[in-house]
Design a protein around this motif. Structure first.
Motif, PDB file in Angstrom:
ATOM      1  N   GLN A 264       0.793  -1.228   0.000  1.00  0.00           N
ATOM      2  CA  GLN A 264       0.000   0.000   0.000  1.00  0.00           C
ATOM      3  C   GLN A 264       0.828   1.283   0.000  1.00  0.00           C
ATOM      4  OE1 GLN A 264      -3.345   0.180  -0.348  1.00  0.00           O
ATOM      5  NE2 GLN A 264      -3.118   2.377  -0.421  1.00  0.00           N
ATOM      6  N   PRO A 265       1.896   1.391   0.778  1.00  0.00           N
ATOM      7  CA  PRO A 265       2.636   2.659   0.788  1.00  0.00           C
ATOM      8  C   PRO A 265       3.175   3.072  -0.581  1.00  0.00           C
ATOM      9  CG  PRO A 265       3.298   1.302   2.650  1.00  0.00           C
ATOM     10  CD  PRO A 265       2.410   0.454   1.785  1.00  0.00           C
ATOM     11  N   TYR A 266       3.335   2.119  -1.477  1.00  0.00           N
ATOM     12  CA  TYR A 266       3.877   2.452  -2.797  1.00  0.00           C
ATOM     13  C   TYR A 266       2.794   2.676  -3.851  1.00  0.00           C
ATOM     14  CZ  TYR A 266       8.497   1.677  -1.017  1.00  0.00           C
ATOM     15  OH  TYR A 266       9.656   1.785  -0.294  1.00  0.00           O
TER      16      TYR A 266
END
Length: 80
Positions: free
Chosen positions: A25-27
């Motif tokens: 998710q962070p990317y």
């Protein structure tokens, strides 16, 4: 110098330390921004299909590079 694969390009542009980080998710936000800037025809339909499947863990519905690109943008934009 050979052209990097689509996955390599995406990972490098998103500053992922590992290719597998593209799954996380962070990317997704930086990935979406990178994909928005890419010309779909720089890579084959098959490379777009393979990249989509690697990133999202499923096959795209679309078959053509531009449609797969748009499906990827939409899908990672929805995952929050």
């Amino acid at each position: 110098m050979p052209k990097p694969s689509l996955l390599e390009l995406l990972a490098n542009q998103c500053e992922c330390p590992y290719l597998s980080d593209l799954h996380t998710q962070p990317y997704h936000y930086p990935l979406r921004n990178v994909v928005l800037q890419l010309a779909a025809d720089n890579y084959s339909d098959q490379e777009w299909r393979d990249s989509f499947a690697y990133i999202l863990g499923r096959k795209p519905r679309a078959q053509a590079a531009e449609e797969i690109k748009q499906e990827l943008i939409q899908t990672i934009g929805e995952k929050k």
